[in-house]
Structure formats: structure tokens, C-alpha cells
Design a protein around this motif. Structure first.
Motif, short mmCIF file in Angstrom:
data_model
loop_
_atom_site.label_atom_id
_atom_site.label_comp_id
_atom_site.label_asym_id
_atom_site.label_seq_id
_atom_site.Cartn_x
_atom_site.Cartn_y
_atom_site.Cartn_z
N PRO A 106 0.82 -1.22 0.00
CA PRO A 106 0.00 0.00 0.00
C PRO A 106 0.86 1.27 0.00
CG PRO A 106 -0.78 -1.57 1.63
CD PRO A 106 0.53 -2.11 1.14
N VAL A 107 0.33 2.29 -0.67
CA VAL A 107 1.03 3.58 -0.72
C VAL A 107 0.66 4.38 0.53
CG1 VAL A 107 1.31 5.74 -1.97
CG2 VAL A 107 1.07 3.58 -3.23
N GLY A 108 1.66 4.71 1.32
CA GLY A 108 1.42 5.52 2.51
C GLY A 108 1.43 7.00 2.21
N PHE A 109 2.20 7.38 1.21
CA PHE A 109 2.28 8.80 0.83
C PHE A 109 2.84 8.87 -0.58
CE2 PHE A 109 3.01 13.26 0.88
CZ PHE A 109 2.29 13.77 1.96
N ARG A 110 2.24 9.71 -1.40
CA ARG A 110 2.73 9.95 -2.76
C ARG A 110 3.07 11.43 -2.89
NH1 ARG A 110 2.19 7.15 -7.53
NH2 ARG A 110 0.72 5.70 -6.56
N LEU A 111 4.22 11.71 -3.42
CA LEU A 111 4.69 13.10 -3.50
C LEU A 111 5.33 13.33 -4.87
CD1 LEU A 111 5.18 15.79 -1.98
CD2 LEU A 111 7.39 14.86 -1.26
N ASP A 112 4.86 14.37 -5.55
CA ASP A 112 5.43 14.76 -6.84
C ASP A 112 6.31 15.99 -6.62
OD1 ASP A 112 6.05 15.45 -9.42
OD2 ASP A 112 3.99 15.34 -10.18
N VAL A 113 7.61 15.79 -6.68
CA VAL A 113 8.53 16.90 -6.41
C VAL A 113 9.05 17.52 -7.71
CG1 VAL A 113 9.23 15.92 -4.21
CG2 VAL A 113 10.56 15.39 -6.26
#
Length: 274
Positions: A106-113
Motif C-alpha cells: 500500500p502507498v502511505g504517501f505519494r509526492l510529486d517533487v
């Protein structure tokens, strides 16, 4: 005298900070080498990233071949570097390695930097804040412009395993899996350990040459391991301690022993799990 000569050229294993301290005139040369280096114009950012990254790693970040960047910097110094100097031996790229079993966690956090990087900003603090939101057994997924090699070690110290895939010319997706712990031990620690007597009994053997660039060493070991039956052992002759491979072995339930025999000589015995 030979040792002094060795220090008069830029080498791929030198930290960028060391290069800029020794030859500050190379700053504009580095900035022009890739858009990814534009943030080095900022004196504050120049105090952080260069101290963590080698020239070879910076080249990968900037979408360049390490030998090209090293040659470019040396030419700016009026030096034609030898092939030995141009070799990059410390790059720890994970591109091209087989997807790990945890990549579907499972994805706990997705971040597009990418927007931050496009504007010349530094996303490190945002990434560290996102990592804190990820629970054991979950993934932190980052969308980035380049393979974030320095993060492998930084997040590895916080209990994350890493893997990265390239989706486009300037689009990489990096996965960081926070390892589950039970009673203060990693979940893979329940393996029956190998003993010294096991060194004399193995079913396959593979050697990693010094000039084999990542991710080929890891792929060669994993491919050899895939040919074995559960319980059989693989002896690996390596040239360095392969930190990403060891993390991968632990995660996939393969027990191993490692002997550091001196510079450029590491022996690893792996028992296939399953």
C-alpha cells in the motif's frame, strides 16, 4: 608524488563539495552542465546537496554519463583525464533491477517533487516530512525528474528499502518501502542463520567484475539465485559490499553470510529462501 598527482584531477568518487572547495571556478561549469544543477547557484543549497553527492552520482542526477561530466570538469581545468580517472565505480543505480516483491505494498504517501525541482527548489525537507507519514509495510512514492540516488542512503537509515523505475525522459518514479519490524527486529530476521561450515557447500557460484556498472551486478546475482531450488546456496565473489543487494536478500527471505577480505574482495554466501 604519484599520490599528489592523483589529487590534481576531478574523479568520479569525489564529493561535489570537495570539487567546489578545491576548484571554485568549476561552479559555473557544473551549473551549465545540466538544468538539475541550477540550484547550485543558491549559496544555501550549495552547502547541503554537494556534501552528500559524488560527482558520479551528480552526473546521474543531471541525466549525464559520469565519465562525460568528469571529462568536462577536467577539461575546464586544462586536464585530459585518463580512462582510469573517468571510471565511475560508486554509482548505486537501481534502474533496470527486477521489481521487488514489496512494490505492490500500500502507498502511505505519494509526492510529486517535479514542480519543486523545475523551479530550482530543494525538495529534501518535503520528502523527509512525507517519509514520516509512511507506516511500516507501506510505500513512499516519489515522482522525480531524475533517479534520486542520494535518497537511497538517506532513507535507508530510516528503515526504507528503495527501487526506482524510469517512466520518461525526465520522469522517474522512486518507491521507498518502510520495513516492518517485530519486537525490534526486521521481519526477515526470523531466518535460520548460515554457519561457517556452510562456506564449503554451495551449488552455484558467480563473480562480479570490478568494471560491471550497476544495476548489472545485482541482476547477475538475482538471476543466478533464481536458477536454484529453495535451500540451495550461491557463492558470490564481489568487489564491494552491495548494500542494495543485501537489503533485497533480507526482504525476500534469503539468508546470507558476508566476508570482507580486503579492498575489492567481498565474498557472500546466499541460501535461497522459499
Amino acid at each position: 608524488m604519484a599520490g599528489e598527482d592523483r589529487q590534481e584531477v576531478v574523479r568520479p568518487d569525489m564529493k561535489v563539495a570537495e570539487v567546489l572547495r578545491r576548484w571554485p571556478e568549476l561552479l559555473p561549469v557544473l551549473v551549465e552542465a545540466s538544468p538539475a544543477f541550477q540550484k547550485l547557484r543558491n549559496p544555501i543549497l550549495r552547502r547541503t546537496m554537494p556534501s552528500l553527492v559524488t560527482v558520479a552520482q551528480a552526473a546521474r542526477i543531471g541525466g549525464l554519463k559520469p565519465e562525460e561530466l568528469v571529462a568536462w570538469l577536467n577539461r575546464a581545468l586544462g586536464v585530459e583525464a585518463t580512462p582510469e580517472v573517468l571510471e565511475a565505480k560508486d554509482v548505486e543505480s537501481l534502474l533496470g533491477t527486477p521489481p521487488p516483491s514489496w512494490v505492490s505494498a500500500p502507498v502511505g504517501f505519494r509526492l510529486d517533487v517535479r514542480p519543486i525541482l523545475e523551479q530550482g527548489g530543494e525538495p529534501f525537507q518535503a520528502i523527509m516530512a512525507a517519509a514520516k507519514e509512511v507506516k511500516p509495510g507501506e510505500r513512499l512514492v516519489l515522482e522525480v525528474l531524475f533517479e534520486p540516488i542520494p535518497l537511497y542512503r538517506a532513507l535507508g537509515k530510516q528503515g526504507f528499502l528503495a527501487w526506482c523505475e524510469r517512466l520518461g525522459e525526465r520522469h522517474y518514479r522512486a518507491h521507498f518501502y518502510r520495513v516492518k519490524v517485530e519486537g525490534g527486529q526486521k521481519t526477515s530476521a526470523g531466518l535460520v542463520p548460515l554457519s561457517e561450515a556452510d562456506w564449503d557447500n554451495y551449488q552455484a557460484e558467480v563473480s562480479i567484475e570490478e568494471n560491471l556498472e550497476p544495476p548489472l551486478p545485482m541482476m547477475r546475482v538475482l538471476e543466478a539465485l533464481a536458477q536454484l531450488k529453495p535451500g540451495e546456496k550461491l557463492l558470490v565473489h564481489h568487489v564491494r559490499r552491495p548494500v542494495h543487494l543485501l537489503a533485497r536478500l533480507e526482504e525476500e527471505g534469503h539468508a546470507y553470510l558476508l566476508k570482507d577480505l580486503g579492498p575489492g574482495q567481498v565474498k557472500i554466501l546466499i541460501r535461497k529462501g522459499g
